[in-house]
Each structure stands twice: as C-alpha cells, then as structure tokens.
Design a protein around this motif. Structure first.
Motif, PDB file in Angstrom:
ATOM      1  N   LEU A 465       0.841  -1.198   0.000  1.00 54.41           N
ATOM      2  CA  LEU A 465       0.000   0.000   0.000  1.00 54.41           C
ATOM      3  C   LEU A 465       0.874   1.246   0.000  1.00 54.41           C
ATOM      4  O   LEU A 465       1.854   1.331   0.766  1.00 54.41           O
ATOM      5  CB  LEU A 465      -0.914  -0.003   1.225  1.00 54.41           C
ATOM      6  N   ASN A 470      -5.140   5.982   0.565  1.00 51.15           N
ATOM      7  CA  ASN A 470      -6.498   6.070   1.067  1.00 51.15           C
ATOM      8  C   ASN A 470      -6.596   5.438   2.457  1.00 51.15           C
ATOM      9  O   ASN A 470      -6.219   4.282   2.658  1.00 51.15           O
ATOM     10  CB  ASN A 470      -7.437   5.367   0.085  1.00 51.15           C
ATOM     11  N   THR A 472      -9.286   4.556   4.246  1.00 46.40           N
ATOM     12  CA  THR A 472     -10.244   3.459   4.389  1.00 46.40           C
ATOM     13  C   THR A 472      -9.663   2.156   3.850  1.00 46.40           C
ATOM     14  O   THR A 472      -9.899   1.084   4.416  1.00 46.40           O
ATOM     15  CB  THR A 472     -11.543   3.799   3.654  1.00 46.40           C
ATOM     16  N   THR A 473      -8.903   2.236   2.763  1.00 46.53           N
ATOM     17  CA  THR A 473      -8.259   1.036   2.226  1.00 46.53           C
ATOM     18  C   THR A 473      -7.224   0.512   3.206  1.00 46.53           C
ATOM     19  O   THR A 473      -7.126  -0.699   3.444  1.00 46.53           O
ATOM     20  CB  THR A 473      -7.593   1.347   0.874  1.00 46.53           C
ATOM     21  N   TRP A 474      -6.440   1.432   3.799  1.00 46.31           N
ATOM     22  CA  TRP A 474      -5.419   1.018   4.762  1.00 46.31           C
ATOM     23  C   TRP A 474      -6.077   0.332   5.962  1.00 46.31           C
ATOM     24  O   TRP A 474      -5.606  -0.696   6.432  1.00 46.31           O
ATOM     25  CB  TRP A 474      -4.621   2.238   5.218  1.00 46.31           C
ATOM     26  N   ALA A 476      -9.011  -1.214   6.005  1.00 46.42           N
ATOM     27  CA  ALA A 476      -9.600  -2.484   5.588  1.00 46.42           C
ATOM     28  C   ALA A 476      -8.549  -3.572   5.514  1.00 46.42           C
ATOM     29  O   ALA A 476      -8.748  -4.688   6.020  1.00 46.42           O
ATOM     30  CB  ALA A 476     -10.285  -2.324   4.233  1.00 46.42           C
ATOM     31  N   VAL A 477      -7.401  -3.267   4.889  1.00 42.65           N
ATOM     32  CA  VAL A 477      -6.340  -4.277   4.767  1.00 42.65           C
ATOM     33  C   VAL A 477      -5.737  -4.566   6.129  1.00 42.65           C
ATOM     34  O   VAL A 477      -5.457  -5.724   6.481  1.00 42.65           O
ATOM     35  CB  VAL A 477      -5.262  -3.795   3.775  1.00 42.65           C
ATOM     36  N   MET A 759     -14.543   1.563   4.743  1.00 42.24           N
ATOM     37  CA  MET A 759     -13.658   0.496   5.216  1.00 42.24           C
ATOM     38  C   MET A 759     -14.356  -0.863   5.133  1.00 42.24           C
ATOM     39  O   MET A 759     -13.768  -1.849   4.639  1.00 42.24           O
ATOM     40  CB  MET A 759     -13.246   0.781   6.663  1.00 42.24           C
ATOM     41  N   ARG A 762     -14.705  -2.084   1.561  1.00 37.58           N
ATOM     42  CA  ARG A 762     -13.450  -2.618   1.029  1.00 37.58           C
ATOM     43  C   ARG A 762     -13.120  -3.970   1.654  1.00 37.58           C
ATOM     44  O   ARG A 762     -12.582  -4.853   0.996  1.00 37.58           O
ATOM     45  CB  ARG A 762     -12.320  -1.618   1.253  1.00 37.58           C
ATOM     46  N   GLU A 763     -13.435  -4.124   2.951  1.00 45.37           N
ATOM     47  CA  GLU A 763     -13.252  -5.442   3.574  1.00 45.37           C
ATOM     48  C   GLU A 763     -14.134  -6.484   2.887  1.00 45.37           C
ATOM     49  O   GLU A 763     -13.709  -7.617   2.628  1.00 45.37           O
ATOM     50  CB  GLU A 763     -13.589  -5.377   5.065  1.00 45.37           C
ATOM     51  N   LEU A 766     -12.566  -7.288  -0.448  1.00 43.51           N
ATOM     52  CA  LEU A 766     -11.409  -8.167  -0.286  1.00 43.51           C
ATOM     53  C   LEU A 766     -11.845  -9.582   0.085  1.00 43.51           C
ATOM     54  O   LEU A 766     -11.335 -10.575  -0.446  1.00 43.51           O
ATOM     55  CB  LEU A 766     -10.490  -7.590   0.797  1.00 43.51           C
TER      56      LEU A 766
END
Length: 838
Positions: A465, A470, A472-474, A476-477, A759, A762-763, A766
């Motif tokens: 990443l 972003n 929210t992406t961070w 979520a991962v 978030m 995106r979870e 994924l």
C-alpha cells in the motif's frame, strides 16, 4: 442434571445480550433440522410404507419369491422383475391348518380394445387366472371361464353382458373372446381359465408368480402365517401378511422403497456434513462475541469444563427452539419432495409417505449432538487459557494459527486435487465420482489453512500500500491482516457456497455432456416403435417391422437391470447395473466404440462390458462372469466385447436372449429401426397400441434428455445451496454486529461514518475476491480436469455464465450482510456504543 441446571441461568443471561450471534446459530440449526427431517421421512417411508392392497385384498397373506439379494451389513438390493415360485406351493400351503383356500396367481399384459380398435383400458390392467378372482369375488354374474375362448371381466372395466363378445389384446395379439361372466372383485382385471392363464403368462412349466392365501374364519392370521412359513421354509420364499402385501402385489412400489432408503442414505451424509459446517461456523461467531464474558468467568474461578458446559448449554437452548421450527418445515418439505419425485416417475403415486414423529425426533437428536460438539470445540481454546491470557485475548484474537492446522489443511487440499485427477487416468464413472466429490475434503482443507492464507495475502497487500494512500483502504487491509482468523471464517463459508454450487451444477452438466457425446456418436436409430399401452412388443412385431420396405434392421431393446455379486472381505455384496439388452443385429443401430471383441456376437448367453468396468473388475473378452438378472435368475454369460462409450450406453449391454430366456413373459420395451420406412406408420395403424417415433428418443437413447435422478440431484443441490447462503449471510451479519465497539473507537479517534462504511465495503470486497478465488480454484479446476478427461475439453462443461453469476451473488451477500449491520451500528452515538459488549 444439577450441573446442567446450574449452567442454565447464566447461559440464558449471556444469551440475552448476545442475540445477534445466536440468531445465526438458530437459523443454521432450523435449516439443518428441516433437511434432516425431510430426509428422515423418506428413509422411514422406504422402510415402513406400503402400497395399498387392491387386487389381492381378499388374500390374508401371500407366498412369493424373495424380491431382493442379500447384502451383508448393508441394505439389500431389490429385484425389479417378478421372482417366480413353484406351483407345488399351492398344494403345500392349502394343507396348512387354518388355510381356507390357496390360489395361484399369474399376470400378463391384457387390455380391452374399443370400437375404434385402440386400447380402452388402462395399461396397468392385466390378465390373471380365474382362481385369484374366485378367492375374493363377492358377486359373479354368469359363469367362470371354461376354455381358452372365454373370459370373465371385472365390473369396473366394461358394460358388456355375459354372452357378448369383446376384442382383447393379449400379449400383443388381437383376439375375440366370449364374456362368460362379470365379477365384482377387488382391483381390476381380466380373468381366464387356469390352463389358459398359465400358458399366456409365459412361465416355464411348474412356475407361477405367487400364492394368495385366504385364512379360515376364526383362525389367527399371525398363527397361520407362521405355520405357512414353517411349511415353506425349504423353498426360499417370503410369506407376507398385513400392509406389506401391497408391495408384493405392486413390484414398482417395492423397488421404490429400496430407492428411498438408498437416496436418504446418500443425501444424509452430505446434509450432515454441510449442516455441521454451517452450525460450527455460526457457533464460532457466537463464541467469539462472548470472549470477554468467558474470560471474566475464568478470572473469577470458573473451570474450563464449566466454561465449555455453559456455551454448550446456551447453544442447546437456542437449538431446542430452532429445531422445533425446522422439524415442522421438514415434514412439509418431505411432502413437496415426494410430489416432485412422483411427477418425474421416480415414485409410484400409490405409495404413501410414512408420517410419524421418528424422523423429527431423530433430526432433533442429531442436530443437538452436532451443536454440542461444535459449541465445545468453539470454546475449547478460551476455556483452556489462564484467566490472564483469556482476558488479554478477549480483545485481540490469536495472531498465528496452530502450525499443524495449516499443514493439515494443505495436505487435505493436495489429496483433493489428486482425487480430481482420476478422469485423466481412466474414463469411468468411478473417476467422475472421485472428481466430483473432491470438493468436500478441499473445503475442509481450506477451512483449516484459511487463516494462514489470509494473513499471508493481506500481509503482502499491506506492504504494497502506498504511504499516505487512502485511509479506508489502509484500515480495511490492516483489519483483515490483524483479524485473519475472523476474516478466514467468513471467507471459508463464502467459498463453500461458491465451490459447492459450481461443483454440483457442473458435475451434473458434465455428466450430461459426456452422456450426450456418447449417444450422439453411437446411436444409429432412424425410428423407434413402442407399445406402452399394451405392455410391450413381441417377436412377431420385430419380424413384421423387419419386413417393411425400407427397413434395414429391426432390433428389439429391453431396459432392465442386473446384479453383479462379489465379496468384500467376508461380506456378500452386489452392484446393481442398469442393462440394455439388444436383439440380434445390435451393431446396425448402435456403435459403442468397441475396444476389444466383436459386438456382432451379442446373441444367446452373451454380454458386452464397458472397458473401464472390465479393467477395474479384472475381466476380459472370453471370460464368464456371475450375474443375477432382474428376476433373480443366476446366469454366467460370456463377455464378447468391451467398449468405451459406457456413459451413454451403461456399464453392461446384454443379449435380449439372455433376458427373455429367464424372465417370464418379458416383452420388448422398444424396437430400434435402422433405415427410413414410410410404411411404419401404416403398420402401426393396423396394429393397435403400437406407436412410431423418429430417432432414438422413444428408445431411451436420445441425447439431451436428463434422467430423473439427475434432476433430483440438482433440486437437492439447489436446496442445500440456499441453506448454505442463508448460513453465510447470518454468520456475516452476526460477525459484523459484534464490531460495534470497534466502530465506536474509530469514530472517537476521528474516523467519520462514511470512512467506516468505506472500510467495511473494502473489507467485503477483499473478502469476496479471496472467497470467490478460493471457491473457484477448488471447484473449477477439478471440473476442468473432468472435462479434459472425459471429453478432451479443458474447461467446465455447462453454463459458464454461472461462474460470474455466483461471484456476483456472493459479492452481493457479502456486501449486504456487512453494510446493513454497519449502518445500524453507526446510528448509535460512539459514547454509548463503546462500553457495550461485543
């Protein structure tokens, strides 16, 4: 009992504050109870249900051949044709004390022709000897038949009067008979004098279908039944009384009961496995939501056993309520399922289902047992920890799965892949089953290895990443990586839905594709003649059709079964094989792709075997094998050829001589015609009851026609898929709901509701990508191998649109099951949500 009651109050108290997770458990248990109950009803019906007695209602008991082959430690295999018995049994039984009368019974095709020359009676009506009508006749108008030109008709069949003439079609031959009498007897039938009936039945001298016995007034039926059993003990016969006489009268119902038992046994294992999977997943979510409570219990002195008992009690209370709902639904499902089977001709309309509390009780006990095991397993780790460790882990899940778990998971997936490779080695039904069933160990392996796979994958993503990317992406991962066990549980159940659906549908379509390929390549039938209204065709029909202009060959065909007996250790076994029996000239109408031998030798005492079956059994052309025909006759035919198109034409092809030489009055089911003939329709018009169809459809050898059992498998698979998707959705909702305090903490440190929703989206994305990828890898790969091995086409054989459709469906479920509870949680102010227990 005291220990259980001591756990009941705290279990209920904890359950009230954890309803979200327990609702998922309740739904999983209710669905499982419904399917288990429906399966149980079918199984009980196979054991206890009987067709109502009609024609033999006047007989208090029957003496008949044994319509089964015994298997040690397994369900006996039913014989589909009538097993004859010796006519000497009539005198033997008549001498038994308490027997008022004993009558021989034989049956043969016989119908009344109407004024238009077409059959005027139902094809189930048949001819019999007069003595069987005499046994229960309450009113006879006229006289008994005295010779081979007289007949007595059942009152339900005709308006004719004694002395009038009727035209009958008996064994396919048209003839005028004088009506000597009208009888009001149980069931419908045409009755001839004993000598004529014996001749028309086609039995060998001294053989009959069965003996019907009437017990003298005042005598005990049970006592007489035992006395008859003693008198006939050396004759290998069955003495039947009560409701079971219906199965003796109607062989189709007897065979159906065996099918119901086999079907229930087959479905039961799959249903229990999937139910266990879904219930265990739902309970894992529920227990995860109670880690803090359990940790506090450990801190105040609760023993590991008490913690496990509390969770088991809690789950049992919920399951007890859910099973009541599921069992009620299961009985309704069983009725609908039986109606569907009747519409497909798999179950006689006269065979009722058996309705008793036993299936519901068995389903309840089974589900409660599964719940107990799953609950204790789910709480095992927390219960064994020290109080300090339990409190610490109540907020953060274990970061590393046990090494043995990951290793064992990969071993199972490797074994599943090896099993899926079977079609590359051999083109056989066993290879097909091996590939199709590989999905189950693969999914179990995925469940074990998923945490390590998720942690590895999300760790790789996290390292890539971009800095300052972003938020929210961070999040979520990072969440997926930190809570790999939680994410793995969701991925596993989603992958189960994808893998199970793809495997079940494509297995059926692949089987249909390879069957169609065999039939399209191997069928050379231009027309088919059948006679369902009159009970079949005769050799006379074959000869007349062969004489028609333009007909190159007329080959009779019989659909039957044969049993291949063998021993497994010290146990006797018998494989039931569908068998096509062709008359002379089979090579004119079929091409089975001969591997060895000569199909033109398929006459007399001869058979041909599918080459894969021959290889597995270790037999070859020229060998003789032991078979049991559909009427119980034991034969030892010679293998004259082996062939490769076993999916289309079955494992076994026999000579029609082999069948007609042993099965009484066995007519042909169809006559396959090679060569175009415009005269066939004219011939059929001159011969009542005969029908002419183009191609091989009427012969049961047409491509593109799925057998009823495949449709049944598809319906069951769709029902199971619906159950799996329901379980998946409920588990995801419960897992998301328990993250309320996590959302509250994020909001208190500055995250906006929109960022939290982003978030979670995106979870979900994924999760969907990983689940769909895993599900497709575990299902599409074996199905592609199946297509390559059986058809030479390295992709799944079936509706390819289903693959993206399943991906979209799973994505929708994952998004809805996370978005809805997230939005509900965000409506609560964070200062109120944070102290709430998750």
């Amino acid at each position: 009992m005291t220990a259980v009651s001591n756990m009941f109050a705290p279990a209920v108290s904890m359950a009230r504050s954890r309803l979200g997770g327990l609702i998922a458990v309740a739904c999983a248990v209710a669905g499982g109870a419904a399917m288990a109950t429906a399966t149980g009803v079918l199984a009980e019906s196979g054991i206890a249900s009987h067709t109502p007695v009609e024609r033999l209602a006047a007989a208090d008991l029957t003496v008949s051949g044994r319509q089964y082959v015994v298997q040690d430690e397994d369900v006996d295999v039913s014989l589909t044709e009538r097993v004859p018995v010796s006519s000497d049994l009539v005198d033997t039984v008549a001498k038994v004390s308490g027997v008022e009368a004993a009558a021989a019974d034989v049956s043969f095709p016989a119908v009344i022709l109407g004024a238009d020359g077409e059959p005027a009676t139902d094809p189930t009506v048949s001819g019999h000897g007069w003595e069987i009508a005499e046994l229960g006749a309450s009113d006879v108008k006229g006289t008994a038949p005295r010779d081979d030109r007289e007949v007595v008709l059942d009152a339900d069949l005709t308006r004719a009067e004694p002395g009038e003439e009727v035209t009958l079609l008996v064994n396919g031959e048209q003839r005028r008979y004088t009506v000597s009498g009208i009888v009001d007897a149980p069931g419908s039938g045409l009755y001839f004098d004993s000598g004529t009936a014996a001749k028309l039945s086609g039995h060998k001298d001294g053989e009959i279908d069965l003996v019907a016995v009437k017990v003298a007034e005042g005598a005990s039926v049970d006592s007489v039944t035992e006395a008859v059993r003693t008198a006939t003990a050396k004759s290998a016969v069955e003495v039947t009384s009560g409701a079971a006489r219906g199965n003796v009268e109607d062989l189709a119902s007897g065979a159906s009961t065996g099918m119901l038992i086999a079907l229930s046994t087959s479905l039961g294992g799959t249903i229990v496995m999937i139910v266990g999977f879904i219930v265990a997943g739902a309970l894992s979510v529920s227990v995860a939501g109670q880690r803090r409570d359990l940790a506090l219990l450990r801190a105040v002195g609760a023993t590991p056993r008490q913690v496990r008992r509390l969770i088991a009690t809690q789950a049992t209370v919920v399951a007890g309520v859910a099973t009541a709902v599921g069992v009620a639904a299961g009985y309704a499902m069983a009725g609908q399922f039986a109606d569907l089977m009747r519409s497909w001709g798999m179950l006689p309309g006269t065979l009722p289902l058996s309705w008793s509390p036993l299936p519901g009780l068995a389903a309840t006990l089974l589900l409660l047992f599964v719940v107990q095991l799953a609950a204790r397993a789910a709480s095992m780790r927390t219960s064994r920890m020290s109080a300090v460790e339990a409190v610490a882990e109540s907020r953060v899940e274990p970061r590393e799965p046990a090494p043995w778990r990951t290793a064992f998971g990969f071993v199972l997936m490797g074994l599943a892949l090896a099993s899926a490779m079977a079609p590359i080695i051999t083109r056989s039904e066993a290879a097909f089953i091996s590939a199709a069933s590989s999905i189950m160990p693969a999914l179990v392996g995925l469940a074990l290895a998923a945490p390590a796979l998720v942690r590895s994958t999300t760790g790789w993503l996290k390292r890539r990443l971009p800095v300052g990317g972003n938020a929210t992406t961070w999040l979520a991962v990072g969440n997926s990586h930190g809570y790999a066990l939680r994410m793995a549980g969701a991925i596993t159940v989603l992958a189960l839905a994808v893998g199970f659906a793809i495997t079940q549908v494509f297995s059926q379509t692949s089987m249909q594709a390879v069957t169609d390929d065999d039939l399209n390549s191997g069928t050379k039938i231009d027309a088919t003649v059948t006679a369902p209204a009159i009970g079949g065709l005769t050799q006379r029909d074959v000869e007349q059709i062969a004489d028609q202009p333009g007909v190159d060959a007329a080959v009779p065909l019989i659909h039957t079964t044969a049993l291949w007996p063998f021993t497994e250790g010290d146990n006797k076994r018998a494989d039931e094989l569908p068998m096509l029996a062709f008359g002379s000239g089979a090579t004119s109408v079929i091409d089975v792709d001969v591997v060895d031998g000569d199909m033109s030798k398929l006459t007399g005492d001869a058979i041909a075997l599918d080459s894969a079956t021959a290889w597995v059994e270790g037999v070859d052309v020229g060998d003789r094998i032991d078979l049991i025909l559909a009427d119980g006759s034991k034969v030892k035919p010679t293998i004259v050829a082996t062939y490769s198109r076993g999916f289309g034409f079955g494992k076994l092809i026999g000579s029609s001589d082999l069948v007609t030489g042993h099965v009484a009055n066995r007519h042909y089911d169809a006559i396959a015609v090679a060569g175009a003939s415009a005269r066939l329709s004219d011939w059929a018009a001159d011969n009542p009851g005969r029908e002419v169809g183009t191609g091989a459809a009427s012969a049961g050898l047409a491509a593109g026609t799925a057998s009823p059992d495949r449709w049944l498998n598809l319906v069951v698979s769709l029902a199971l898929l619906g159950y799996v998707l329901l379980g998946v959705g409920n588990s995801l909702v419960a897992a998301t709901t328990r993250r309320r305090s996590e959302f509250a903490a994020l909001r208190l440190i500055g995250a906006t509701p929109a960022q939290i929703r982003g978030m979670m989206s995106r979870e979900a994305l994924l999760m969907t990508v990983l689940a769909v990828g895993a599900g497709l890898a575990l299902s599409v790969v074996p199905q592609s191998i199946l297509g390559l091995g059986l058809l030479g086409l390295p992709w799944p054989q079936g509706p390819l649109w289903m693959i993206p459709a399943m991906a979209i469906l799973v994505a929708a479920i994952a998004w809805l099951a996370t978005a809805a509870p997230t939005r509900r949680a965000l409506r609560v102010p964070p200062t109120q949500a944070l102290p709430a227990q998750d």
